[in-house]
Enzyme design. Sequence first.
Site, mmCIF file in Angstrom:
data_model
loop_
_atom_site.group_PDB
_atom_site.id
_atom_site.type_symbol
_atom_site.label_atom_id
_atom_site.label_comp_id
_atom_site.label_asym_id
_atom_site.label_seq_id
_atom_site.Cartn_x
_atom_site.Cartn_y
_atom_site.Cartn_z
ATOM 1 N N ASP A 163 14.300 -27.991 49.508
ATOM 2 C CA ASP A 163 15.737 -28.159 49.705
ATOM 3 C C ASP A 163 16.316 -29.109 48.663
ATOM 4 O O ASP A 163 15.630 -30.024 48.190
ATOM 5 C CB ASP A 163 15.992 -28.718 51.112
ATOM 6 C CG ASP A 163 17.412 -28.485 51.582
ATOM 7 O OD1 ASP A 163 18.156 -27.747 50.922
ATOM 8 O OD2 ASP A 163 17.783 -29.058 52.618
ATOM 9 N N GLY A 195 20.792 -27.136 44.992
ATOM 10 C CA GLY A 195 22.225 -27.099 44.713
ATOM 11 C C GLY A 195 22.799 -28.484 44.476
ATOM 12 O O GLY A 195 23.605 -28.698 43.553
ATOM 13 N N ARG A 224 24.921 -24.080 40.602
ATOM 14 C CA ARG A 224 23.834 -24.146 41.587
ATOM 15 C C ARG A 224 22.582 -23.414 41.102
ATOM 16 O O ARG A 224 21.463 -23.847 41.363
ATOM 17 C CB ARG A 224 24.302 -23.542 42.919
ATOM 18 C CG ARG A 224 25.269 -24.424 43.682
ATOM 19 C CD ARG A 224 25.731 -23.727 44.964
ATOM 20 N NE ARG A 224 24.623 -23.409 45.847
ATOM 21 C CZ ARG A 224 24.112 -24.247 46.736
ATOM 22 N NH1 ARG A 224 24.589 -25.477 46.834
ATOM 23 N NH2 ARG A 224 23.122 -23.874 47.521
ATOM 24 N N HIS A 248 18.223 -23.998 41.101
ATOM 25 C CA HIS A 248 17.173 -23.073 41.532
ATOM 26 C C HIS A 248 16.184 -22.813 40.401
ATOM 27 O O HIS A 248 14.977 -22.701 40.634
ATOM 28 C CB HIS A 248 17.792 -21.758 41.998
ATOM 29 C CG HIS A 248 18.645 -21.891 43.220
ATOM 30 N ND1 HIS A 248 18.211 -22.538 44.348
ATOM 31 C CD2 HIS A 248 19.916 -21.470 43.478
ATOM 32 C CE1 HIS A 248 19.178 -22.501 45.270
ATOM 33 N NE2 HIS A 248 20.202 -21.871 44.759
ATOM 34 N N SER A 271 15.595 -17.761 53.303
ATOM 35 C CA SER A 271 15.635 -17.506 54.743
ATOM 36 C C SER A 271 16.499 -16.282 55.053
ATOM 37 O O SER A 271 17.283 -15.811 54.211
ATOM 38 C CB SER A 271 16.196 -18.726 55.487
ATOM 39 O OG SER A 271 17.606 -18.798 55.335
ATOM 40 N N TRP A 308 21.266 -14.963 53.107
ATOM 41 C CA TRP A 308 22.075 -13.838 52.625
ATOM 42 C C TRP A 308 23.571 -14.145 52.693
ATOM 43 O O TRP A 308 24.380 -13.480 52.031
ATOM 44 C CB TRP A 308 21.783 -12.582 53.436
ATOM 45 C CG TRP A 308 20.381 -12.065 53.295
ATOM 46 C CD1 TRP A 308 19.386 -12.131 54.225
ATOM 47 C CD2 TRP A 308 19.824 -11.379 52.167
ATOM 48 N NE1 TRP A 308 18.234 -11.540 53.743
ATOM 49 C CE2 TRP A 308 18.475 -11.071 52.490
ATOM 50 C CE3 TRP A 308 20.326 -10.997 50.915
ATOM 51 C CZ2 TRP A 308 17.635 -10.392 51.601
ATOM 52 C CZ3 TRP A 308 19.486 -10.330 50.029
ATOM 53 C CH2 TRP A 308 18.162 -10.040 50.378
ATOM 54 N N LEU A 310 -6.700 -21.397 46.524
ATOM 55 C CA LEU A 310 -5.470 -21.698 47.243
ATOM 56 C C LEU A 310 -4.660 -20.436 47.516
ATOM 57 O O LEU A 310 -4.505 -19.580 46.634
ATOM 58 C CB LEU A 310 -4.612 -22.669 46.419
ATOM 59 C CG LEU A 310 -3.196 -22.945 46.936
ATOM 60 C CD1 LEU A 310 -3.237 -23.866 48.141
ATOM 61 C CD2 LEU A 310 -2.320 -23.540 45.842
ATOM 62 N N LEU A 329 14.283 -28.280 60.975
ATOM 63 C CA LEU A 329 13.331 -27.225 60.640
ATOM 64 C C LEU A 329 13.995 -25.979 60.065
ATOM 65 O O LEU A 329 13.328 -25.173 59.414
ATOM 66 C CB LEU A 329 12.511 -26.838 61.877
ATOM 67 C CG LEU A 329 11.593 -27.934 62.428
ATOM 68 C CD1 LEU A 329 10.832 -27.429 63.640
ATOM 69 C CD2 LEU A 329 10.623 -28.426 61.362
ATOM 70 N N GLU A 368 2.243 -32.367 61.384
ATOM 71 C CA GLU A 368 2.828 -33.662 61.049
ATOM 72 C C GLU A 368 4.030 -33.407 60.134
ATOM 73 O O GLU A 368 3.969 -32.558 59.240
ATOM 74 C CB GLU A 368 1.803 -34.542 60.326
ATOM 75 C CG GLU A 368 0.578 -34.860 61.171
ATOM 76 C CD GLU A 368 0.913 -35.683 62.407
ATOM 77 O OE1 GLU A 368 1.757 -36.599 62.298
ATOM 78 O OE2 GLU A 368 0.343 -35.398 63.469
#
Length: 261
Positions: free
Chosen positions: A28, A31, A41, A45, A73, A77, A139, A203, A215
């Site tokens: 997060d 922007g 913005r 990204h 997410s 959109w 990984l 969240l 955690e």
Amino acid sequence: MPVPDSFADRLSIARKKQMPNHVAIIMDGNGRWARQRNLPRVAGHHEGMKTIRKITRFANELGVNVLTLYAFSTENWKRPRVEVDFLMKLPGKFLTAYLPELIEENIRVEMIGHFEALPEHTQHAIEKAMKATEQNDGLVLNFAMNYGSRLELVNVVKQICELAMTQQIDLADVNEALVESCLMTSHLPEPDLLIRTSGEVRLSNFMLWQLAYAELAFTDVYWPDYDEECLLEAIEDFQLRNRRFGSLCEEEDALKKQRMK
């Protein structure tokens, strides 16, 4: 005990302790990072894409087994069309630039989310990377793309209802294990550590079931500025925590057993 005075010392100490098996990150602040610099913005990204490479390499070096990154997410959109179009091109940009490196580093690319709703060029880039790295056993770099936890759980309910309606299961068969087997992450361990950047403390509809006992670590650092030092600090803090999973800590449990004798 002397306090380690260098990054290398701290890294050496951290590697000798319990490393989180699965780290999930809500990336997060792209922007706001751009706005502080009077940039569009999308510039944030683009810079954040470079951070993904840096953090993925360091997580792999640390011995983290799964790194899940919240990339887009189901609610994203709603953002301006120009920004959404740019975000849909990022997987192609990132994977085109870094796929040879991911292969060399033995990193396997995976994705959770609603794949079919993504643009074809985004699907193609992700499918290509997953195919090219499917034999890697290092990984797991897991992108949460067009992902929303509530929709995931709704689909789990639908799957279970379908099993019940076709008499493949009884009501007594519905338990946590069944729910987990229907999740998009059913083949992955649950996250041990969730990190969210940019100072937000929520969240945001991310892995609500899977994060039940993770955690949580929040930082004011914007994602484009997040670096190895930041991740190491989060892991050092994780290693100091007493993970009880709803039970008593070891000392309290031992005292309770003594009293029962």
